[in-house]
Design an enzyme around this catalytic site. Structure first.
Site, PDB file in Angstrom:
ATOM      1  N   HIS A  20      -1.874  -0.798 -10.054  1.00 14.53           N
ATOM      2  CA  HIS A  20      -1.368  -0.591 -11.410  1.00 14.53           C
ATOM      3  C   HIS A  20      -0.364   0.545 -11.317  1.00 14.53           C
ATOM      4  CE1 HIS A  20      -4.506  -3.139 -13.122  1.00 14.53           C
ATOM      5  NE2 HIS A  20      -5.375  -2.507 -12.372  1.00 14.53           N
ATOM      6  N   ASP A  72      -9.942  -4.992  -2.160  1.00 16.93           N
ATOM      7  CA  ASP A  72      -9.758  -5.204  -3.601  1.00 16.93           C
ATOM      8  C   ASP A  72      -8.457  -4.530  -4.064  1.00 16.93           C
ATOM      9  OD1 ASP A  72     -10.269  -6.121  -6.153  1.00 16.93           O
ATOM     10  OD2 ASP A  72     -11.664  -4.507  -6.658  1.00 16.93           O
ATOM     11  N   HIS A 131      -5.335  -8.312  -5.018  1.00 20.98           N
ATOM     12  CA  HIS A 131      -4.694  -8.760  -6.262  1.00 20.98           C
ATOM     13  C   HIS A 131      -3.210  -8.412  -6.125  1.00 20.98           C
ATOM     14  CE1 HIS A 131      -8.671  -9.078  -8.319  1.00 20.98           C
ATOM     15  NE2 HIS A 131      -8.974  -8.106  -7.482  1.00 20.98           N
ATOM     16  N   PHE A 132      -2.387  -9.415  -5.869  1.00 21.05           N
ATOM     17  CA  PHE A 132      -0.981  -9.141  -5.570  1.00 21.05           C
ATOM     18  C   PHE A 132      -0.043  -9.407  -6.754  1.00 21.05           C
ATOM     19  CE2 PHE A 132      -1.220  -9.281  -0.592  1.00 21.05           C
ATOM     20  CZ  PHE A 132      -1.862  -8.055  -0.610  1.00 21.05           C
ATOM     21  N   ARG A 133      -0.594  -9.779  -7.910  1.00 23.45           N
ATOM     22  CA  ARG A 133       0.090  -9.700  -9.214  1.00 23.45           C
ATOM     23  C   ARG A 133       1.202 -10.696  -9.465  1.00 23.45           C
ATOM     24  NH1 ARG A 133      -4.225  -7.148 -10.728  1.00 23.45           N
ATOM     25  NH2 ARG A 133      -4.278  -4.918 -10.412  1.00 23.45           N
ATOM     26  N   HIS A 191     -17.050  -7.050  -3.198  1.00 23.88           N
ATOM     27  CA  HIS A 191     -17.144  -5.586  -3.365  1.00 23.88           C
ATOM     28  C   HIS A 191     -18.494  -5.071  -3.870  1.00 23.88           C
ATOM     29  CE1 HIS A 191     -15.992  -7.054  -7.266  1.00 23.88           C
ATOM     30  NE2 HIS A 191     -14.699  -6.784  -7.189  1.00 23.88           N
ATOM     31  N   HIS A 224     -17.492 -11.770  -8.560  1.00 26.06           N
ATOM     32  CA  HIS A 224     -17.408 -10.380  -9.017  1.00 26.06           C
ATOM     33  C   HIS A 224     -18.643 -10.200  -9.879  1.00 26.06           C
ATOM     34  CE1 HIS A 224     -15.022  -6.820 -10.775  1.00 26.06           C
ATOM     35  NE2 HIS A 224     -16.243  -6.769 -11.276  1.00 26.06           N
ATOM     36  N   ASN A 263      -6.399 -13.714 -10.872  1.00 25.26           N
ATOM     37  CA  ASN A 263      -6.109 -13.110 -12.184  1.00 25.26           C
ATOM     38  C   ASN A 263      -4.654 -12.659 -12.302  1.00 25.26           C
ATOM     39  OD1 ASN A 263      -6.924 -11.158 -10.227  1.00 25.26           O
ATOM     40  ND2 ASN A 263      -7.274  -9.643 -11.815  1.00 25.26           N
TER      41      ASN A 263
HETATM   42  O1  DOR Z   1     -10.789  -2.703 -10.492  1.00 28.41           O
HETATM   43  C1  DOR Z   1     -10.483  -3.877 -10.421  1.00 28.41           C
HETATM   44  N1  DOR Z   1      -9.245  -4.292 -10.750  1.00 28.41           N
HETATM   45  N2  DOR Z   1     -11.397  -4.772 -10.039  1.00 28.41           N
HETATM   46  C2  DOR Z   1     -11.158  -6.099 -10.063  1.00 28.41           C
HETATM   47  O2  DOR Z   1     -12.002  -6.860  -9.636  1.00 28.41           O
HETATM   48  C3  DOR Z   1      -9.880  -6.602 -10.622  1.00 28.41           C
HETATM   49  C4  DOR Z   1      -8.845  -5.609 -10.448  1.00 28.41           C
HETATM   50  C5  DOR Z   1      -7.498  -5.920 -11.069  1.00 28.41           C
HETATM   51  O3  DOR Z   1      -7.053  -7.056 -10.960  1.00 28.41           O
HETATM   52  O4  DOR Z   1      -6.866  -4.989 -11.555  1.00 28.41           O
END
Ligand code: DOR
Length: 452
Positions: free
Chosen positions: A321, A317, A78-80, A246, A192, A110
């Site tokens: 944050h 994964d 997840h590279f945001r 995962h 997921h 996402n």
């Molecule tokens: O812990 C997680 N965070 N699991 C996920 O599948 C999504 C991810 C996120 O995008 O922060």
């Protein structure tokens, strides 16, 4: 192999000669040899390569004492970017990849906006072309409304379904929406697998509790098992290519051991192999992720399933944050932890400590990923394959240090772990992108292709 090979290199750019590297043989044994790269491709692998002319070659790399492996492909990150760049962006994340020996990644939808249409997919591809130091691919996310996009959007490694664990419109938890997705088209569906309604009811049960350890009880084993069973049943009903993201529980691994159709694959993260619920006492909410960490017995069963081929490959994964976000206090803290920069040394350390072999790590982090997603010419050091490579040092140990990481979030759940197998040099398409702590930020990766 024996004897020296002679050749005349065709040009300077993307032409490398790597000398005296430790290489993996077909049976997982090591041998010392040279690797020639021309125009971004591996053209020759031989015990000794002798240049026949002085024609330009951009680098001759002395790899004595180092081990040359195919670059890792991380199939769940997840590279945001776009929209959440305060946590990470495609440039910082790809720097972390390069430093971690990860030469390609598959990124999740996402972001803000969500990647659910051809236009949002194209936007990510354009951003990546401008700023990614390694190769890239992007999943398309399933919403209750975008069935045509799911079958048509291109290029993508597959459709991502969040069956539980909410990301706005990406949640798909009813059969009325799941069934048509499985029924239509043939491309890979990655799930997921956590059961949404069970998570909601257990949230009520644990309401008011602020110890992050309850996270593993709210999103419990049953929530994961229910969803995995459901996805498996749909995949069997429609004979649809399914990938289970995962895998976190021993129960799911046992299920797959007894019932895994040939068109189903599964992955596990290093953290679900190496961490468990004891981590909450040590690192608090930094250990909070979805699906959550489990018990030591789960670690053991997942390892065995990986060793036995029930689980096909490894993904991190990577879900960064900020430390501020992680400091808010459970349950207001976001779930997720970074991983791309530590995954290869974590797994190679396991190999050097006898838990598995280096050849298995290469299969789990490169070859099997390329095979499962049909990514051509990746995952092997052989003529005709792309020169996505990593030179690692399997003799020196160094701890994970926050200040040495490149991910924007600036922390790791593995901080302080003493690891070996750190990348010394990473090569993407024949270009040196990382060399002994230095990044070459001019290098750009390529879009990955799928189904080849
Ligand atoms: O812990 C997680 N965070 N699991 C996920 O599948 C999504 C991810 C996120 O995008 O922060």
């Amino acid at each position: 192999m024996s004897g020296a090979s002679s050749f005349a290199p065709e040009g300077g750019q993307g032409n490398l000669l790597i000398q005296k590297a430790q290489l993996l043989g077909a049976k997982g044994d090591f041998w010392v040899g040279d690797v020639l790269v021309q125009g971004g491709k591996i053209t020759l692998v031989s015990p000794e390569i002798v240049l026949s002319t002085d024609e330009p070659i951009s680098h001759i790399i002395d790899a004595q004492g180092l081990t040359l492996l195919p670059g890792a492909i991380d199939p769940q990150v997840h590279f945001r970017e776009p929209g959440l760049e305060h946590k990470e962006d495609l440039f910082t994340a790809s720097c972390a990849c390069a430093a971690g020996g990860v030469t390609g990644f598959l990124e999740m939808p996402n972001t803000k906006p969500l990647t659910t249409t051809q236009a949002t997919l194209d936007d990510k591809l354009q951003r990546a072309a401008q700023k990614c130091l390694v190769n890239y691919g992007f999943f398309i996310g399933a919403t209750p409304e975008n069935l045509p996009d799911l079958t048509e959007a291109h290029p993508t490694p597959g459709i991502k379904i969040f069956m539980g664990s909410m990301h706005g419109d990406l949640l798909i938890d009813t059969d009325a929406i799941l069934e048509p997705i499985f029924a239509r088209g043939s491309r890979l569906i990655a799930v997921h697998a956590e059961d949404h309604s069970r998570i909601l009811s257990r949230r009520q049960l644990f309401a008011g509790q602020t110890d992050p350890a309850v996270h593993s009880q709210i999103q419990d084993v049953e929530a994961a098992l229910l969803a995995t069973k459901r996805a498996l049943a749909l995949s069997k009903k429609y004979q649809r290519r399914l990938h289970i993201l995962h895998l976190s529980t021993g129960a799911e691994a046992q299920l797959l051991r007894s019932d895994k159709p040939s068109w189903v694959t599964a992955e596990v993260t290093p953290q679900h192999l190496l961490l468990n619920t004891s981590a909450y006492a040590e690192i608090g909410t930094l250990a909070q992720m979805n699906p959550p960490l489990r018990e030591p017995e789960d670690n053991e069963i997942l390892w065995q399933a990986l060793l036995d081929g029930v689980i096909d490959f490894i993904a991190t994964d990577h879900a960064p944050h900020t430390l501020e976000e992680k400091a808010q206090g459970y349950p207001n803290t976001p779930s997720g932890m970074p991983g791309v920069e530590t995954s290869l040394p974590l797994m190679l350390t396991q190999a050097m400590q006898g838990r598995c072999t280096v050849a298995q790590v290469v299969n789990w982090m490169s070859a099997n990923v390329a095979k499962a997603y049909g990514i051509p010419h990746k995952g092997l050091i052989a003529p005709g394959y792309d020169a996505d490579l990593v030179l690692v040092d399997l003799t020196t140990y160094r701890p994970v240090r926050r200040e040495q990481l490149h991910s924007k979030c600036g922390w790791s759940p593995f901080e302080g772990w003493n690891l070996t197998g750190w990348p010394v040099m990473t090569i993407v398409g024949g270009q040196i992108v990382y060399d002994r702590g230095q990044l070459n930020t001019e290098v750009r990766g390529q879009p990955l292709t799928f189904g080849g």
